[in-house]
Structures are given as structure tokens and as C-alpha cells.
Write a protein that holds these residues in place. Structure first.
Motif, PDB file in Angstrom:
ATOM      1  N   GLY A  96       0.842  -1.189   0.000  1.00 14.93           N
ATOM      2  CA  GLY A  96       0.000   0.000   0.000  1.00 14.93           C
ATOM      3  C   GLY A  96       0.876   1.237   0.000  1.00 14.93           C
ATOM      4  N   ASP A  97       0.590   2.151   0.903  1.00 15.34           N
ATOM      5  CA  ASP A  97       1.397   3.377   1.000  1.00 15.34           C
ATOM      6  C   ASP A  97       2.266   3.373   2.265  1.00 15.34           C
ATOM      7  OD1 ASP A  97      -0.566   3.720   2.905  1.00 15.34           O
ATOM      8  OD2 ASP A  97      -1.028   5.786   2.344  1.00 15.34           O
ATOM      9  N   TYR A  98       2.612   2.176   2.776  1.00 11.51           N
ATOM     10  CA  TYR A  98       3.362   2.072   4.019  1.00 11.51           C
ATOM     11  C   TYR A  98       4.679   2.844   3.974  1.00 11.51           C
ATOM     12  CZ  TYR A  98       6.271   0.250   7.759  1.00 11.51           C
ATOM     13  OH  TYR A  98       7.114   0.156   8.838  1.00 11.51           O
ATOM     14  N   ARG A  99       5.465   2.670   2.913  1.00 10.11           N
ATOM     15  CA  ARG A  99       6.775   3.332   2.851  1.00 10.11           C
ATOM     16  C   ARG A  99       6.628   4.848   2.787  1.00 10.11           C
ATOM     17  NH1 ARG A  99      10.187  -0.134   5.136  1.00 10.11           N
ATOM     18  NH2 ARG A  99      10.304  -2.076   4.022  1.00 10.11           N
ATOM     19  N   ASP A 100       5.595   5.357   2.102  1.00 14.25           N
ATOM     20  CA  ASP A 100       5.358   6.805   2.061  1.00 14.25           C
ATOM     21  C   ASP A 100       4.998   7.322   3.447  1.00 14.25           C
ATOM     22  OD1 ASP A 100       5.862   6.917  -0.660  1.00 14.25           O
ATOM     23  OD2 ASP A 100       3.739   6.642  -1.181  1.00 14.25           O
ATOM     24  N   ARG A 101       4.100   6.607   4.127  1.00 12.76           N
ATOM     25  CA  ARG A 101       3.719   7.008   5.493  1.00 12.76           C
ATOM     26  C   ARG A 101       4.927   6.944   6.414  1.00 12.76           C
ATOM     27  NH1 ARG A 101       0.138   3.287   7.706  1.00 12.76           N
ATOM     28  NH2 ARG A 101       0.448   1.927   5.941  1.00 12.76           N
ATOM     29  N   ARG A 102       5.725   5.900   6.284  1.00 16.67           N
ATOM     30  CA  ARG A 102       6.915   5.729   7.126  1.00 16.67           C
ATOM     31  C   ARG A 102       7.927   6.843   6.856  1.00 16.67           C
ATOM     32  NH1 ARG A 102       8.742   4.405  11.941  1.00 16.67           N
ATOM     33  NH2 ARG A 102      10.834   3.562  11.873  1.00 16.67           N
ATOM     34  N   ALA A 103       8.083   7.237   5.583  1.00 17.52           N
ATOM     35  CA  ALA A 103       8.993   8.335   5.236  1.00 17.52           C
ATOM     36  C   ALA A 103       8.552   9.620   5.928  1.00 17.52           C
ATOM     37  CB  ALA A 103       9.052   8.535   3.727  1.00 17.52           C
ATOM     38  N   GLY A 104       7.252   9.853   5.999  1.00 17.81           N
ATOM     39  CA  GLY A 104       6.729  11.024   6.708  1.00 17.81           C
ATOM     40  C   GLY A 104       7.048  10.970   8.195  1.00 17.81           C
ATOM     41  N   ILE A 105       6.915   9.788   8.772  1.00 18.19           N
ATOM     42  CA  ILE A 105       7.236   9.613  10.196  1.00 18.19           C
ATOM     43  C   ILE A 105       8.727   9.857  10.433  1.00 18.19           C
ATOM     44  CG2 ILE A 105       7.436   7.874  12.035  1.00 18.19           C
ATOM     45  CD1 ILE A 105       4.778   6.674  10.881  1.00 18.19           C
ATOM     46  N   LEU A 106       9.573   9.323   9.560  1.00 19.23           N
ATOM     47  CA  LEU A 106      11.025   9.511   9.703  1.00 19.23           C
ATOM     48  C   LEU A 106      11.399  10.987   9.571  1.00 19.23           C
ATOM     49  CD1 LEU A 106      12.312   6.442   7.677  1.00 19.23           C
ATOM     50  CD2 LEU A 106      12.333   6.726  10.166  1.00 19.23           C
ATOM     51  N   GLU A 107      10.730  11.691   8.669  1.00 19.51           N
ATOM     52  CA  GLU A 107      10.975  13.123   8.515  1.00 19.51           C
ATOM     53  C   GLU A 107      10.594  13.872   9.790  1.00 19.51           C
ATOM     54  OE1 GLU A 107       9.240  16.554   5.653  1.00 19.51           O
ATOM     55  OE2 GLU A 107       9.972  14.744   4.642  1.00 19.51           O
ATOM     56  N   SER A 108       9.478  13.502  10.407  1.00 20.76           N
ATOM     57  CA  SER A 108       9.060  14.124  11.675  1.00 20.76           C
ATOM     58  C   SER A 108      10.074  13.850  12.777  1.00 20.76           C
ATOM     59  CB  SER A 108       7.691  13.593  12.106  1.00 20.76           C
ATOM     60  OG  SER A 108       6.705  13.974  11.209  1.00 20.76           O
ATOM     61  N   ILE A 109      10.549  12.611  12.847  1.00 21.45           N
ATOM     62  CA  ILE A 109      11.572  12.247  13.839  1.00 21.45           C
ATOM     63  C   ILE A 109      12.823  13.094  13.617  1.00 21.45           C
ATOM     64  CG2 ILE A 109      13.174  10.426  14.548  1.00 21.45           C
ATOM     65  CD1 ILE A 109      10.850   8.422  14.001  1.00 21.45           C
ATOM     66  N   ALA A 110      13.236  13.227  12.360  1.00 17.60           N
ATOM     67  CA  ALA A 110      14.435  14.008  12.030  1.00 17.60           C
ATOM     68  C   ALA A 110      14.266  15.462  12.451  1.00 17.60           C
ATOM     69  CB  ALA A 110      14.734  13.917  10.534  1.00 17.60           C
ATOM     70  N   GLU A 111      13.132  16.059  12.125  1.00 16.68           N
ATOM     71  CA  GLU A 111      12.897  17.467  12.463  1.00 16.68           C
ATOM     72  C   GLU A 111      12.839  17.684  13.969  1.00 16.68           C
ATOM     73  OE1 GLU A 111       9.442  18.577  10.210  1.00 16.68           O
ATOM     74  OE2 GLU A 111      10.531  18.433   8.311  1.00 16.68           O
ATOM     75  N   ARG A 112      12.130  16.796  14.668  1.00 17.98           N
ATOM     76  CA  ARG A 112      12.016  16.913  16.128  1.00 17.98           C
ATOM     77  C   ARG A 112      13.390  16.757  16.777  1.00 17.98           C
ATOM     78  NH1 ARG A 112       8.401  13.080  16.970  1.00 17.98           N
ATOM     79  NH2 ARG A 112       9.935  11.491  17.436  1.00 17.98           N
TER      80      ARG A 112
END
Length: 159
Positions: A89-105
Motif C-alpha cells: 500500500g502506501d506504508y513506505r510513504d507514510r513511514r517516510a513522513g514519520i522519519l521526517e518528523s523524527i528528524a525534524e524533532r
């Protein structure tokens, strides 16, 4: 199925890898159709199933393990290394968004406290995504430490 590179002696076709993934997923108790998109640098295996949660697993452990199996099979006999990515599905896209949030935080925390932050262990391709995102932020540097599968990212302040 697109297969842009010739098969090396002793290697398996991308189609064979896709069928293998379907067989493993069936052994998990789910039906799936695996399609392949390939270029000279990347191979994407896209999994279509009604049981995506089962294929992803807790914290992405199962899809990461399936991706490792696919990577070993694709690299077997090939002279040039290619990036191998599995997606449901869109798991990798959703995960990329989560990783970006982790990076920014994490970057905000490091810039505020000027103290290093150690992230939880991540697969190599996820560490690479965070490295890439943080490389664009001034006064923040990253490096990986540890040994697979417990390799983790260290984010530090750089004056």
C-alpha cells in the motif's frame, strides 16, 4: 513486470523473487500479488494484499525482513548493487513522513540543547533517509554507530 538488467550467471530473475515473496506471504496466511518495477539503480516490489497489517508486522519488522530476503536474492550473482525496496500500500510513504518528523524533532532538540541525541536502532535505508534530511540543517551532523541489526543514528550539534 519490468526487468531492465540482464540476468547474471547464477542469479534469479526479478520475477522469481516476486514469486518467492508471494510464497512466503502465503505461508504467513495471506494471499498477495507482487509486482516489480526496476531501473538501473532500484528495484521496487509492490505487494497488493487484503492483509497489509500482517505483512508489515509490528514496527515494520516483517516487511523489513521480507525486504532483506528480497535484497539477498536480487544481489546474488549481480555485479552491480541496486537498492531493493518492498512496499505494501502506501506504508513506505507514510513511514517516510514519520522519519521526517523524527528528524525534524531531533534537530530542534539538538539545536536547542546542543546535546547529542541517540535514536533507536533503524534499518540502513531508514537511517539513510534521516541522514539525508538532517544533512540540510545547519549546525547538525549525524553518524551511525553500533552493529546491525542494532545500528543507530547519533545526531550532534556542530558549531
Amino acid at each position: 513486470v519490468v526487468e531492465s538488467e540482464e540476468k547474471a550467471e547464477g542469479s534469479v530473475s526479478l520475477e522469481a523473487v516476486a514469486r518467492y515473496l508471494e510464497d512466503v506471504i502465503k505461508a504467513f496466511g495471506a494471499e498477495a500479488k507482487v509486482s516489480v518495477e526496476a531501473s538501473s539503480r532500484e528495484v521496487h516490489f509492490n505487494i497488493e494484499t487484503d492483509k497489509s497489517g500482517l505483512i508489515i508486522g509490528k514496527h515494520g519488522k516483517i516487511i523489513d525482513a521480507l525486504q532483506s530476503l528480497a535484497q539477498v536474492m536480487v544481489h546474488r550473482g549481480h555485479h552491480r548493487r541496486v537498492a531493493v525496496l518492498l512496499n505494501v500500500g502506501d506504508y513506505r510513504d507514510r513511514r517516510a513522513g514519520i522519519l521526517e518528523s523524527i528528524a525534524e524533532r531531533t534537530a530542534r532538540q539538538v539545536l536547542k540543547t546542543k546535546q547529542a541525541v541517540i535514536l533507536d536502532p533503524l534499518p540502513a535505508f531508514e537511517r539513510k533517509q534521516i541522514h539525508s534530511h538532517l544533512s540540510q540543517i545547519e549546525h547538525v551532523k549525524t553518524h551511525s554507530e553500533g552493529v546491525e541489526p542494532n545500528r543507530y543514528l547519533v545526531v550532534e550539534y556542530e558549531n
